[in-house]
Design an enzyme around this catalytic site. Structure first.
Site, PDB file in Angstrom:
ATOM      1  N   GLY A 202       0.694  -1.135   0.047  1.00 41.14           N
ATOM      2  CA  GLY A 202       0.270  -0.208   0.199  1.00 41.14           C
ATOM      3  C   GLY A 202       0.769   1.125   0.038  1.00 41.14           C
ATOM      4  N   SER A 203       2.062   1.289   0.353  1.00 40.27           N
ATOM      5  CA  SER A 203       3.040   2.394   0.374  1.00 40.27           C
ATOM      6  C   SER A 203       3.492   2.340  -0.927  1.00 40.27           C
ATOM      7  CB  SER A 203       3.999   2.136   1.373  1.00 40.27           C
ATOM      8  OG  SER A 203       3.561   2.457   2.624  1.00 40.27           O
TER       9      SER A 203
ATOM     10  N   LYS B 260       4.546 -11.466   8.373  1.00 34.89           N
ATOM     11  CA  LYS B 260       5.577 -10.539   8.791  1.00 34.89           C
ATOM     12  C   LYS B 260       6.317 -10.996   9.981  1.00 34.89           C
ATOM     13  CE  LYS B 260       4.114  -6.246   6.457  1.00 34.89           C
ATOM     14  NZ  LYS B 260       3.573  -4.926   6.565  1.00 34.89           N
TER      15      LYS B 260
ATOM     16  N   ARG C 238      -2.446   1.375   3.339  1.00 35.05           N
ATOM     17  CA  ARG C 238      -3.596   1.443   1.896  1.00 35.05           C
ATOM     18  C   ARG C 238      -4.561   2.408   1.881  1.00 35.05           C
ATOM     19  NH1 ARG C 238      -5.027  -2.796   4.789  1.00 35.05           N
ATOM     20  NH2 ARG C 238      -7.500  -3.186   4.958  1.00 35.05           N
TER      21      ARG C 238
ATOM     22  N   HIS D 284      -0.939 -10.095 -25.946  1.00 31.22           N
ATOM     23  CA  HIS D 284       0.060 -10.846 -26.449  1.00 31.22           C
ATOM     24  C   HIS D 284       0.138 -12.061 -25.928  1.00 31.22           C
ATOM     25  CE1 HIS D 284       1.624  -7.532 -28.881  1.00 31.22           C
ATOM     26  NE2 HIS D 284       1.079  -6.742 -27.925  1.00 31.22           N
TER      27      HIS D 284
ATOM     28  N   THR E 104       8.953  -1.885   7.522  1.00 31.11           N
ATOM     29  CA  THR E 104       8.900  -2.894   6.392  1.00 31.11           C
ATOM     30  C   THR E 104      10.376  -2.912   6.099  1.00 31.11           C
ATOM     31  OG1 THR E 104       6.721  -1.944   5.454  1.00 31.11           O
ATOM     32  CG2 THR E 104       8.217  -3.175   4.038  1.00 31.11           C
TER      33      THR E 104
ATOM     34  N   GLU F 145      -7.173  -6.914   0.036  1.00 32.14           N
ATOM     35  CA  GLU F 145      -6.687  -6.525   1.417  1.00 32.14           C
ATOM     36  C   GLU F 145      -8.229  -6.317   2.000  1.00 32.14           C
ATOM     37  OE1 GLU F 145      -3.205  -4.646   2.543  1.00 32.14           O
ATOM     38  OE2 GLU F 145      -2.815  -4.436   0.524  1.00 32.14           O
TER      39      GLU F 145
ATOM     40  N   SER G 196       7.295   4.022   3.486  1.00 31.86           N
ATOM     41  CA  SER G 196       6.919   2.943   4.047  1.00 31.86           C
ATOM     42  C   SER G 196       5.949   3.500   5.347  1.00 31.86           C
ATOM     43  CB  SER G 196       8.032   2.162   4.838  1.00 31.86           C
ATOM     44  OG  SER G 196       7.266   1.223   5.890  1.00 31.86           O
TER      45      SER G 196
ATOM     46  N   SER H  24       4.385   2.318   7.796  1.00 37.16           N
ATOM     47  CA  SER H  24       4.585   2.073   9.418  1.00 37.16           C
ATOM     48  C   SER H  24       6.074   2.304   9.460  1.00 37.16           C
ATOM     49  CB  SER H  24       4.696   0.478   9.114  1.00 37.16           C
ATOM     50  OG  SER H  24       5.338  -0.447   8.557  1.00 37.16           O
TER      51      SER H  24
HETATM   52  C1  F6R Z   1      -1.752  -2.636   4.560  1.00 38.30           C
HETATM   53  C2  F6R Z   1      -1.082  -2.602   3.251  1.00 38.30           C
HETATM   54  C3  F6R Z   1      -0.024  -3.512   2.993  1.00 38.30           C
HETATM   55  C4  F6R Z   1       1.485  -2.612   3.604  1.00 38.30           C
HETATM   56  C5  F6R Z   1       2.498  -3.448   3.342  1.00 38.30           C
HETATM   57  C6  F6R Z   1       3.956  -2.501   3.607  1.00 38.30           C
HETATM   58  O1  F6R Z   1      -2.893  -1.862   4.756  1.00 38.30           O
HETATM   59  O2  F6R Z   1      -1.555  -1.991   2.571  1.00 38.30           O
HETATM   60  O3  F6R Z   1       0.156  -3.788   1.747  1.00 38.30           O
HETATM   61  O4  F6R Z   1       1.540  -1.307   3.037  1.00 38.30           O
HETATM   62  O5  F6R Z   1       2.813  -4.309   4.107  1.00 38.30           O
HETATM   63  O6  F6R Z   1       3.684  -2.087   4.844  1.00 38.30           O
HETATM   64  P1  F6R Z   1       4.246  -0.338   4.871  1.00 38.30           P
HETATM   65  O7  F6R Z   1       3.088   0.299   4.046  1.00 38.30           O
HETATM   66  O8  F6R Z   1       4.087  -0.047   6.052  1.00 38.30           O
HETATM   67  O9  F6R Z   1       5.623  -0.160   4.525  1.00 38.30           O
END
Ligand code: F6R
Length: 334
Positions: free
Chosen positions: A57-58, A327, A147, A239, A100, A223, A95, A97
């Site tokens: 989502g980032s 994770k 997201r 293709h 990541t 998600e 990111s 959070s």
């Molecule tokens: C959760 C989401 C996930 C996170 C991904 C990376 O809402 O969309 O796809 O975006 O796991 O985490 P971040 O975005 O915190 O780096």
């Protein structure tokens, strides 16, 4: 309340315990807020390329930027390594959070290799690392699902691209888009579309401008609605996947296209629709909007569709417990 008495969507909103609805409804407001908060951003260098490293989502924000700008000078990385970056390049680590590990790994490489590094995050290890290395941080408000924070992640990238000279005068186009989007009612269309996707696997195609938007639809269906959704893009799908329509009878194909595409692409979208319709259900969504408005409007529509599909399946759209536990299973990243 008896099952047969339940009305959709009124009687289903209580499933949404963490208020995902607000973030989708207020998408235009957040775009504006994010733009106002990004005006301070300045670059140290005049970069050759902007390398954007982030996941899920980032990371998708960088893909949206690349499609909108149609620029090869935007390079998106969804992995651990930024590879052949030089001092002429700007690296943006994104990111929500800040925890990541792929993004943290790219940060560590970037501080040694890039001419400039910018971090976009709300918190976490990246925020601490950025302070330690005296790297510029675009601080995003805390407490959202990554997201749902799309406006706060995408808009700083747009401003960075403007500062790097990849686009000019974004303010006018963005503000016009926001004004129109905030008056637009996408909900009834989304409610109807979500019904068509229930009990079906979904494939979303995007024309070049809508490529990352199609990917956003896929990831939001995954998600928010915990729904099987896949993605491909034109002209590439012409293709290969054309040959497989016959085996996709139990799927729905959504084709996202734009009037702003060149003639051959528009023709491909129409022809793809014609061919696929012989075998499976096809929903064509064609935007007549200017480019940025078209992208943003289609994102909001897809977010609503995934949201209403989640409610229809009686799934709370916010938690992503499996992603979180995956994770954890990976263990700490050193
Ligand atoms: C959760 C989401 C996930 C996170 C991904 C990376 O809402 O969309 O796809 O975006 O796991 O985490 P971040 O975005 O915190 O780096």
């Amino acid at each position: 309340m008896k099952e047969q008495e339940k009305r959709f969507p009124e009687d289903y909103y209580n499933i949404d315990k963490e208020g995902m609805y607000i973030y989708i409804r207020d998408f235009p407001l957040y775009l504006r807020e994010a733009y106002l908060n990004s005006s301070w951003i300045q670059l140290k260098i005049n970069p050759r390329n902007i390398v954007i490293a982030g996941m899920g989502g980032s990371g998708i924000s960088g893909e949206i930027l690349k499609d909108y700008l149609k620029s090869n000078r935007i390079i998106n990385i969804h992995g651990y390594h930024i590879n052949d970056v030089t001092k002429e390049d700007l690296v943006v680590i994104i990111s929500y959070s800040g925890n990541t590990e792929e993004a943290i790994s790219c940060f560590k490489e970037a501080v040694n290799k890039a001419g400039e590094v910018i971090v976009i995050t709300s918190n976490g290890r990246l925020s601490r690392l950025a302070k330690e290395y005296r790297v510029k941080v675009v601080e995003v408000k805390q407490g959202l699902q990554p997201r749902a924070a799309l406006p706060f992640l995408f808009i700083p990238l747009l401003v960075i691209a403007e500062r790097a000279g990849l686009i000019s005068n974004i303010e006018e186009e963005l503000m016009n888009a926001i004004d129109i989007l905030s008056k637009r009612d996408l909900k009834s269309n989304a409610i109807a579309l979500s019904e068509k996707l229930l009990d079906k696997k979904v494939v979303i195609y995007g024309t070049p401008l809508m490529r990352s938007v199609a990917y956003r639809w896929k990831t939001q269906l995954n998600e928010n609605a915990k729904h099987a959704a896949f993605f491909h893009f034109l002209p590439e799908a012409n293709h290969n996947e054309l040959e497989a329509f016959n085996s996709m009878k139990d799927m729905v194909l959504i084709i996202l296209s734009s009037e702003r595409e060149e003639h051959r692409i528009r023709k491909r979208a129409e022809l793809t629709r014609k061919h696929a319709s012989k075998y499976l259900q096809v929903i064509g969504l064609h935007s007549k909007d200017p480019e940025l408005l078209g992208i943003l409007s289609m994102i909001q529509l897809g977010d609503y569709v995934s949201y209403y599909l989640a409610l229809r399946k009686e799934i709370d759209p916010s938690p992503v417990e499996i992603i979180e536990s995956f994770k954890k299973e990976l263990g700490p990243y050193v």
